[in-house]
Write a protein that holds these residues in place. Structure first.
Motif, PDB file in Angstrom:
ATOM      1  N   ALA A   1       0.828  -1.203   0.000  1.00 38.99           N
ATOM      2  CA  ALA A   1       0.000   0.000   0.000  1.00 38.99           C
ATOM      3  C   ALA A   1       0.863   1.254   0.000  1.00 38.99           C
ATOM      4  O   ALA A   1       0.597   2.210  -0.724  1.00 38.99           O
ATOM      5  CB  ALA A   1      -0.928  -0.004   1.214  1.00 38.99           C
ATOM      6  N   VAL A   2       1.918   1.271   0.821  1.00 37.40           N
ATOM      7  CA  VAL A   2       2.810   2.425   0.884  1.00 37.40           C
ATOM      8  C   VAL A   2       3.499   2.661  -0.455  1.00 37.40           C
ATOM      9  O   VAL A   2       3.688   3.800  -0.884  1.00 37.40           O
ATOM     10  CB  VAL A   2       3.845   2.238   2.017  1.00 37.40           C
ATOM     11  CG1 VAL A   2       4.928   3.309   1.952  1.00 37.40           C
ATOM     12  CG2 VAL A   2       3.144   2.269   3.376  1.00 37.40           C
TER      13      VAL A   2
ATOM     14  N   THR B   1      -6.808  -2.869  16.744  1.00 41.70           N
ATOM     15  CA  THR B   1      -5.348  -2.959  16.796  1.00 41.70           C
ATOM     16  C   THR B   1      -4.739  -1.963  15.819  1.00 41.70           C
ATOM     17  O   THR B   1      -5.385  -1.537  14.854  1.00 41.70           O
ATOM     18  CB  THR B   1      -4.875  -4.375  16.453  1.00 41.70           C
ATOM     19  OG1 THR B   1      -5.182  -4.636  15.065  1.00 41.70           O
ATOM     20  CG2 THR B   1      -5.554  -5.414  17.336  1.00 41.70           C
ATOM     21  N   PRO B   2      -3.475  -1.556  16.043  1.00 41.49           N
ATOM     22  CA  PRO B   2      -2.833  -0.637  15.096  1.00 41.49           C
ATOM     23  C   PRO B   2      -2.794  -1.193  13.676  1.00 41.49           C
ATOM     24  O   PRO B   2      -2.964  -0.439  12.711  1.00 41.49           O
ATOM     25  CB  PRO B   2      -1.422  -0.479  15.676  1.00 41.49           C
ATOM     26  CG  PRO B   2      -1.569  -0.765  17.131  1.00 41.49           C
ATOM     27  CD  PRO B   2      -2.629  -1.821  17.227  1.00 41.49           C
ATOM     28  N   GLY B   3      -2.579  -2.513  13.536  1.00 44.50           N
ATOM     29  CA  GLY B   3      -2.566  -3.108  12.203  1.00 44.50           C
ATOM     30  C   GLY B   3      -3.914  -3.008  11.520  1.00 44.50           C
ATOM     31  O   GLY B   3      -4.009  -2.702  10.325  1.00 44.50           O
ATOM     32  N   GLN B   4      -4.989  -3.265  12.264  1.00 41.97           N
ATOM     33  CA  GLN B   4      -6.325  -3.163  11.688  1.00 41.97           C
ATOM     34  C   GLN B   4      -6.636  -1.732  11.257  1.00 41.97           C
ATOM     35  O   GLN B   4      -7.176  -1.502  10.178  1.00 41.97           O
ATOM     36  CB  GLN B   4      -7.364  -3.644  12.712  1.00 41.97           C
ATOM     37  CG  GLN B   4      -7.376  -5.147  12.923  1.00 41.97           C
ATOM     38  CD  GLN B   4      -8.327  -5.568  14.023  1.00 41.97           C
ATOM     39  OE1 GLN B   4      -8.541  -4.837  14.995  1.00 41.97           O
ATOM     40  NE2 GLN B   4      -8.899  -6.757  13.897  1.00 41.97           N
ATOM     41  N   ARG B   5      -6.268  -0.774  12.092  1.00 38.75           N
ATOM     42  CA  ARG B   5      -6.538   0.622  11.745  1.00 38.75           C
ATOM     43  C   ARG B   5      -5.725   1.054  10.518  1.00 38.75           C
ATOM     44  O   ARG B   5      -6.221   1.801   9.665  1.00 38.75           O
ATOM     45  CB  ARG B   5      -6.220   1.523  12.931  1.00 38.75           C
ATOM     46  CG  ARG B   5      -6.521   3.004  12.700  1.00 38.75           C
ATOM     47  CD  ARG B   5      -7.973   3.237  12.390  1.00 38.75           C
ATOM     48  NE  ARG B   5      -8.273   4.686  12.303  1.00 38.75           N
ATOM     49  CZ  ARG B   5      -9.423   5.201  11.958  1.00 38.75           C
ATOM     50  NH1 ARG B   5     -10.429   4.392  11.644  1.00 38.75           N
ATOM     51  NH2 ARG B   5      -9.613   6.503  11.903  1.00 38.75           N
ATOM     52  N   ALA B   6      -4.483   0.589  10.425  1.00 34.66           N
ATOM     53  CA  ALA B   6      -3.652   0.939   9.267  1.00 34.66           C
ATOM     54  C   ALA B   6      -4.229   0.340   7.988  1.00 34.66           C
ATOM     55  O   ALA B   6      -4.281   1.011   6.945  1.00 34.66           O
ATOM     56  CB  ALA B   6      -2.221   0.458   9.493  1.00 34.66           C
ATOM     57  N   LEU B   7      -4.664  -0.920   8.044  1.00 31.76           N
ATOM     58  CA  LEU B   7      -5.291  -1.529   6.867  1.00 31.76           C
ATOM     59  C   LEU B   7      -6.608  -0.839   6.523  1.00 31.76           C
ATOM     60  O   LEU B   7      -6.918  -0.604   5.347  1.00 31.76           O
ATOM     61  CB  LEU B   7      -5.540  -3.022   7.132  1.00 31.76           C
ATOM     62  CG  LEU B   7      -4.307  -3.920   7.203  1.00 31.76           C
ATOM     63  CD1 LEU B   7      -4.691  -5.310   7.696  1.00 31.76           C
ATOM     64  CD2 LEU B   7      -3.636  -4.018   5.838  1.00 31.76           C
ATOM     65  N   TRP B   8      -7.376  -0.524   7.533  1.00 35.28           N
ATOM     66  CA  TRP B   8      -8.650   0.171   7.368  1.00 35.28           C
ATOM     67  C   TRP B   8      -8.423   1.512   6.659  1.00 35.28           C
ATOM     68  O   TRP B   8      -9.108   1.846   5.682  1.00 35.28           O
ATOM     69  CB  TRP B   8      -9.239   0.363   8.758  1.00 35.28           C
ATOM     70  CG  TRP B   8     -10.526   1.105   8.882  1.00 35.28           C
ATOM     71  CD1 TRP B   8     -11.203   1.776   7.917  1.00 35.28           C
ATOM     72  CD2 TRP B   8     -11.288   1.242  10.092  1.00 35.28           C
ATOM     73  NE1 TRP B   8     -12.339   2.341   8.448  1.00 35.28           N
ATOM     74  CE2 TRP B   8     -12.411   2.024   9.767  1.00 35.28           C
ATOM     75  CE3 TRP B   8     -11.124   0.787  11.400  1.00 35.28           C
ATOM     76  CZ2 TRP B   8     -13.367   2.363  10.731  1.00 35.28           C
ATOM     77  CZ3 TRP B   8     -12.071   1.117  12.346  1.00 35.28           C
ATOM     78  CH2 TRP B   8     -13.174   1.883  12.008  1.00 35.28           C
TER      79      TRP B   8
ATOM     80  N   LEU C   1       3.192   3.159   7.775  1.00 31.11           N
ATOM     81  CA  LEU C   1       4.624   3.170   8.058  1.00 31.11           C
ATOM     82  C   LEU C   1       4.907   2.953   9.542  1.00 31.11           C
ATOM     83  O   LEU C   1       5.873   2.270   9.903  1.00 31.11           O
ATOM     84  CB  LEU C   1       5.237   4.499   7.604  1.00 31.11           C
ATOM     85  CG  LEU C   1       5.552   4.623   6.116  1.00 31.11           C
ATOM     86  CD1 LEU C   1       6.010   6.024   5.781  1.00 31.11           C
ATOM     87  CD2 LEU C   1       6.630   3.607   5.715  1.00 31.11           C
ATOM     88  N   THR C   2       4.070   3.534  10.396  1.00 28.85           N
ATOM     89  CA  THR C   2       4.259   3.329  11.837  1.00 28.85           C
ATOM     90  C   THR C   2       4.136   1.859  12.204  1.00 28.85           C
ATOM     91  O   THR C   2       4.944   1.320  12.975  1.00 28.85           O
ATOM     92  CB  THR C   2       3.230   4.159  12.619  1.00 28.85           C
ATOM     93  OG1 THR C   2       3.391   5.543  12.299  1.00 28.85           O
ATOM     94  CG2 THR C   2       3.410   3.979  14.119  1.00 28.85           C
ATOM     95  N   VAL C   3       3.128   1.196  11.647  1.00 26.90           N
ATOM     96  CA  VAL C   3       2.942  -0.224  11.946  1.00 26.90           C
ATOM     97  C   VAL C   3       4.066  -1.055  11.323  1.00 26.90           C
ATOM     98  O   VAL C   3       4.554  -2.014  11.942  1.00 26.90           O
ATOM     99  CB  VAL C   3       1.561  -0.693  11.450  1.00 26.90           C
ATOM    100  CG1 VAL C   3       1.391  -2.188  11.668  1.00 26.90           C
ATOM    101  CG2 VAL C   3       0.454   0.074  12.166  1.00 26.90           C
TER     102      VAL C   3
END
Length: 443
Positions: A73-74, A100-107, A212-214
């Motif tokens: 994605a990035v 979770t941070p991963g879920q929010r990043a994918l979302w 990127l944070t995740v």
């Protein structure tokens, strides 16, 4: 491996490419990240990545899927992910568990089009399956979309602000104002058409912040095995769970929120918005009351369309006179000193003629005091009459305002029905959450 991962993330965010792997590859036995990075480099170069993918999945299938989905994605190559990776990386979403941070990043990445229409639909289905729509109180959705404006008032109430505080008159006006603002916010969400992202190009750099944070937290997370003894040149603390799912949706749908995320949240809120809009329209269509009690000059007066209620108006006038009478009786303070001239006159005949002079002086003073007290009482009486006249004027003006309010109510109800129809049409159409990307040929 971690130094290369940091350089990889920087270059992915900069131009969407990967730096060459170090000579001999990434030697990190027991780590899923090393083969996952190798698979990413092969995918970006268009080569077969099945072998390193298998090795990475043996150690951590979910971590590998999350890493590849976010990294692609990035880099602007989200359309190269495998159909099963999103489901594996995203996991389960529930209204009673933190995101979770991963879920929010994918979302976030999916909402902004990193994975195309299929990615947005995937997130929508996850949100629908979570049951969060019914878990959030309807009033919370409404407050997030269109906060209540306590200052909303009818033009008919401008002449007499006290009428605007009467609940029977204020509630239909506020309901109509809130329905209008709800329509405006929904129009803003559904009318937003984010720019299409050509295939192979990266989206706006701002959405890369969360992925990127995740990614950095994945690269620097401690893993069992030899990596435990390797120092990190850029230590990154692994983020913990974020807020509740409902909190994210309510933040995303507020005015000023990201339009990509607002479109996703609006899809979840649509059934509640439809119900709330209908209730606001019903509250707007309430007929004006046949009589109301209004505080005029601090006294309750009953008003009807044909005029003010005579007994209540008379009671208010009587109360005004009674209050004035309670404050008026200051004349008795002069009666005490009024005895002094009489006493001095008696002493003038019995004791000395000098008391006759004192009697005249004291008589003049007492006369002045009585004149001033009488003037004050007359002024108070005039003020009382003026206050009574003002009470009657306000009562008459309030009745005319009620007639104007009744005429406005018909137009307000018709406008509210039009707004409800327009809002229902918007809800049927929905936001542009699945806009099509241009094809590779057109690009």
């Amino acid at each position: 491996m971690r130094r290369y991962a940091e350089a990889l993330f920087t270059q992915l965010a900069a131009d969407g490419t990967a730096p060459p792997l170090p000579p001999g590859g990434l030697d990190a036995p027991g780590s899923w990240l090393a083969p996952a990075i190798e698979a990413l480099v092969l995918i970006l170069s268009g080569d077969d990545a099945l072998e390193p993918l298998s090795r990475a999945a043996q150690f951590d299938e979910a971590g590998t899927a999350l890493f590849l989905c976010l990294a692609l994605a990035v880099s602007g190559n989200g359309d190269r992910i495998h159909a099963s990776w999103l489901g594996t990386a995203f996991g389960d979403l529930s209204a009673d568990r933190p995101v979770t941070p991963g879920q929010r990043a994918l979302w976030t990445a999916a909402a902004r089009g990193a994975y195309g229409p299929a990615g947005k639909i995937f997130v929508l289905r996850k949100l629908d399956a979570s049951g969060v729509s019914s878990a959030i109180e309807p009033d919370l959705w409404l407050r997030a979309l269109a906060p209540e404006d306590a200052s909303a008032s009818s033009p008919a109430m401008t002449a007499l602000p006290a009428l605007a505080e009467v609940p029977e008159l204020a509630e239909p006006v506020r309901a109509a104002s809130r329905l209008k603002r709800l329509l405006e916010r929904c129009t803003e969400i559904t009318s937003a058409r984010p720019p299409l992202i050509p295939r192979g190009e990266r989206p706006d750099p701002r959405p890369d912040t969360e992925p990127l944070t995740v990614l950095r937290s994945l690269a620097h997370a401690k893993e069992p095995g030899p990596l435990d003894s390797l120092p990190s040149a850029h230590p990154v603390e692994e983020p913990g769970p974020l807020g509740a799912l409902s909190a994210h949706l309510l933040d995303d749908i507020q005015p000023g929120a990201d339009p990509y995320l607002a479109a996703i949240a609006f899809h979840v809120a649509a059934p509640v918005v439809r119900t709330a809009a209908g209730e606001l329209a019903e509250a707007t269509a309430v007929a004006p009351p046949s009589e109301i009690s209004v505080p005029l000059l601090g006294h309750e007066v009953i008003l009807r369309p044909e005029g003010p209620d005579v007994p209540s108006l008379t009671a208010a006038e009587t109360a005004i006179h009674a209050e004035s009478a309670a404050r008026r009786s200051s004349r008795w303070l002069v009666y005490g000193p009024a005895l002094l001239p009489i006493a001095a006159l008696v002493l003038a005949f019995t004791v000395s003629e000098l008391f006759a002079v004192a009697s005249l002086v004291l008589g003049g003073i007492v006369g002045l005091l009585l004149w001033r007290a009488n003037a004050r009482e007359q002024a108070k009486a005039r003020r009382v009459e003026a206050e009574v006249a003002r009470l009657r004027e306000q009562a008459e003006a309030a009745v005319w305002s009620l007639h104007d309010f009744a005429r406005e109510a018909e137009q307000r109800a018709a406008t509210a029905q039009e707004n409800l129809t327009a809002l229902t049409r918007l809800l049927r159409r929905g936001p542009a959450v699945a806009g099509q990307r241009p094809s590779a040929a057109s690009h």
